[in-house]
Motif scaffolding. Structure first.
Motif, PDB file in Angstrom:
ATOM      1  N   ASN A 104       0.807  -1.226   0.000  1.00 47.76           N
ATOM      2  CA  ASN A 104       0.000   0.000   0.000  1.00 47.76           C
ATOM      3  C   ASN A 104       0.839   1.274   0.000  1.00 47.76           C
ATOM      4  O   ASN A 104       0.349   2.337   0.385  1.00 47.76           O
ATOM      5  CB  ASN A 104      -0.961  -0.017   1.192  1.00 47.76           C
ATOM      6  CG  ASN A 104      -1.952  -1.162   1.089  1.00 47.76           C
ATOM      7  OD1 ASN A 104      -2.415  -1.490   0.008  1.00 47.76           O
ATOM      8  ND2 ASN A 104      -2.259  -1.780   2.212  1.00 47.76           N
ATOM      9  N   SER A 105       2.068   1.191  -0.429  1.00 46.71           N
ATOM     10  CA  SER A 105       2.951   2.350  -0.505  1.00 46.71           C
ATOM     11  C   SER A 105       2.384   3.397  -1.471  1.00 46.71           C
ATOM     12  O   SER A 105       1.709   3.060  -2.444  1.00 46.71           O
ATOM     13  CB  SER A 105       4.328   1.890  -1.001  1.00 46.71           C
ATOM     14  OG  SER A 105       5.089   2.954  -1.490  1.00 46.71           O
ATOM     15  N   GLU A 109       2.141   2.005  -7.423  1.00 49.02           N
ATOM     16  CA  GLU A 109       1.735   1.988  -8.843  1.00 49.02           C
ATOM     17  C   GLU A 109       2.906   2.348  -9.754  1.00 49.02           C
ATOM     18  O   GLU A 109       3.069   1.753 -10.826  1.00 49.02           O
ATOM     19  CB  GLU A 109       0.558   2.927  -9.069  1.00 49.02           C
ATOM     20  CG  GLU A 109      -0.739   2.399  -8.480  1.00 49.02           C
ATOM     21  CD  GLU A 109      -1.932   3.312  -8.740  1.00 49.02           C
ATOM     22  OE1 GLU A 109      -1.857   4.178  -9.636  1.00 49.02           O
ATOM     23  OE2 GLU A 109      -2.940   3.154  -8.024  1.00 49.02           O
ATOM     24  N   ARG A 110       3.722   3.300  -9.335  1.00 52.43           N
ATOM     25  CA  ARG A 110       4.913   3.651 -10.128  1.00 52.43           C
ATOM     26  C   ARG A 110       5.878   2.474 -10.179  1.00 52.43           C
ATOM     27  O   ARG A 110       6.499   2.200 -11.208  1.00 52.43           O
ATOM     28  CB  ARG A 110       5.632   4.876  -9.531  1.00 52.43           C
ATOM     29  CG  ARG A 110       4.930   6.181  -9.801  1.00 52.43           C
ATOM     30  CD  ARG A 110       5.781   7.367  -9.395  1.00 52.43           C
ATOM     31  NE  ARG A 110       6.902   7.540 -10.325  1.00 52.43           N
ATOM     32  CZ  ARG A 110       7.941   8.332 -10.082  1.00 52.43           C
ATOM     33  NH1 ARG A 110       8.003   9.038  -8.964  1.00 52.43           N
ATOM     34  NH2 ARG A 110       8.918   8.450 -10.962  1.00 52.43           N
ATOM     35  N   ALA A 113       4.670  -0.041 -12.663  1.00 52.98           N
ATOM     36  CA  ALA A 113       4.905   0.430 -14.033  1.00 52.98           C
ATOM     37  C   ALA A 113       6.381   0.297 -14.413  1.00 52.98           C
ATOM     38  O   ALA A 113       6.707  -0.140 -15.528  1.00 52.98           O
ATOM     39  CB  ALA A 113       4.441   1.874 -14.177  1.00 52.98           C
ATOM     40  N   GLN A 114       7.277   0.646 -13.489  1.00 60.88           N
ATOM     41  CA  GLN A 114       8.700   0.549 -13.801  1.00 60.88           C
ATOM     42  C   GLN A 114       9.165  -0.903 -13.842  1.00 60.88           C
ATOM     43  O   GLN A 114      10.039  -1.246 -14.642  1.00 60.88           O
ATOM     44  CB  GLN A 114       9.522   1.376 -12.807  1.00 60.88           C
ATOM     45  CG  GLN A 114       9.352   2.869 -13.038  1.00 60.88           C
ATOM     46  CD  GLN A 114      10.277   3.714 -12.187  1.00 60.88           C
ATOM     47  OE1 GLN A 114      10.728   3.305 -11.120  1.00 60.88           O
ATOM     48  NE2 GLN A 114      10.556   4.907 -12.663  1.00 60.88           N
ATOM     49  N   ASP A 115       8.589  -1.749 -13.011  1.00 63.49           N
ATOM     50  CA  ASP A 115       8.890  -3.175 -13.069  1.00 63.49           C
ATOM     51  C   ASP A 115       8.511  -3.718 -14.453  1.00 63.49           C
ATOM     52  O   ASP A 115       9.267  -4.489 -15.052  1.00 63.49           O
ATOM     53  CB  ASP A 115       8.135  -3.920 -11.971  1.00 63.49           C
ATOM     54  CG  ASP A 115       8.293  -5.425 -12.072  1.00 63.49           C
ATOM     55  OD1 ASP A 115       9.440  -5.910 -11.986  1.00 63.49           O
ATOM     56  OD2 ASP A 115       7.264  -6.117 -12.240  1.00 63.49           O
ATOM     57  N   ALA A 116       7.377  -3.285 -14.976  1.00 62.11           N
ATOM     58  CA  ALA A 116       6.932  -3.719 -16.303  1.00 62.11           C
ATOM     59  C   ALA A 116       7.901  -3.272 -17.399  1.00 62.11           C
ATOM     60  O   ALA A 116       7.983  -3.897 -18.461  1.00 62.11           O
ATOM     61  CB  ALA A 116       5.524  -3.196 -16.591  1.00 62.11           C
ATOM     62  N   PRO A 143       3.633  -6.664  -5.342  1.00 66.13           N
ATOM     63  CA  PRO A 143       3.977  -7.873  -6.095  1.00 66.13           C
ATOM     64  C   PRO A 143       5.263  -7.748  -6.917  1.00 66.13           C
ATOM     65  O   PRO A 143       5.880  -8.763  -7.255  1.00 66.13           O
ATOM     66  CB  PRO A 143       2.771  -8.081  -7.019  1.00 66.13           C
ATOM     67  CG  PRO A 143       1.644  -7.398  -6.329  1.00 66.13           C
ATOM     68  CD  PRO A 143       2.258  -6.218  -5.612  1.00 66.13           C
ATOM     69  N   SER A 144       5.703  -6.533  -7.200  1.00 69.54           N
ATOM     70  CA  SER A 144       6.918  -6.329  -7.992  1.00 69.54           C
ATOM     71  C   SER A 144       8.197  -6.555  -7.202  1.00 69.54           C
ATOM     72  O   SER A 144       9.273  -6.673  -7.796  1.00 69.54           O
ATOM     73  CB  SER A 144       6.936  -4.910  -8.561  1.00 69.54           C
ATOM     74  OG  SER A 144       5.803  -4.682  -9.360  1.00 69.54           O
TER      75      SER A 144
END
Length: 168
Positions: A104-105, A109-110, A113-116, A143-144
């Motif tokens: 929940n950081s 979401e960022r 996106a960067q993991d992707a 999850p990343s």
């Protein structure tokens, strides 16, 4: 499908099997982990980047959210300037910086996106264990996040293997 895909699948299968037979103290099932097969002399990664010419490791050891965003901005800027397939970037979080990798950081979401895009996010297991003593359970990571035995040890490993090291 390439060998890396099968190796990745085998690692996840072994992790799930270990968790089912009592390895839950090492890692959460929904996060990749290097706890069982960490080799200081031979670093492994979750993203297959065979043509990466440049290597960068970024340290996050502070709970300041402005520094988290600075780190993510730096990682994105390097990737944008050198090209997605040309650079391997690893962000290692430990101590208060591990809060960045919690599910929940404010930056989760960022991170996704960067993991992707191929940026790896490593979470210090030593810090996770310390947090678990206070929480009564292991912290839930985004999850990343990839669980590594120790954040400082991972930094040392990557620097030894030619990664440029940056602490924002």
């Amino acid at each position: 499908m390439g060998n890396n895909y099968w190796a990745h699948l085998a690692r996840h299968t072994l992790l799930v099997t270990a968790l089912l037979v009592g390895g839950a103290t090492y890692a959460r099932a929904d996060n990749p982990s290097m706890m069982k097969d960490f080799n200081f002399e031979k670093p492994t990664f979750v993203h297959d980047l065979p043509f990466a010419k440049y290597k960068l490791v970024l340290q996050v050891s502070n709970g300041n959210q402005k520094l988290w965003n600075l780190t993510l901005n730096n990682a994105q800027n390097v990737m944008d300037n050198l090209g997605q397939g040309n650079v391997r970037i690893v962000v290692v979080a430990y101590g208060p910086g591990l809060l960045m990798l919690l599910k929940n950081s404010t930056v989760s979401e960022r991170i996704a996106a960067q993991d992707a895009e191929g940026i790896e996010f490593d979470a210090c297991h030593v810090t996770m264990e310390g947090m678990a003593k206070k929480l009564g359970h292991m912290p839930v990571l985004t999850p990343s996040a990839v669980i590594v035995p120790g954040g400082v040890v991972r930094l040392m490993q990557l620097e030894k293997n030619g990664f440029a090291y940056v602490k924002p």
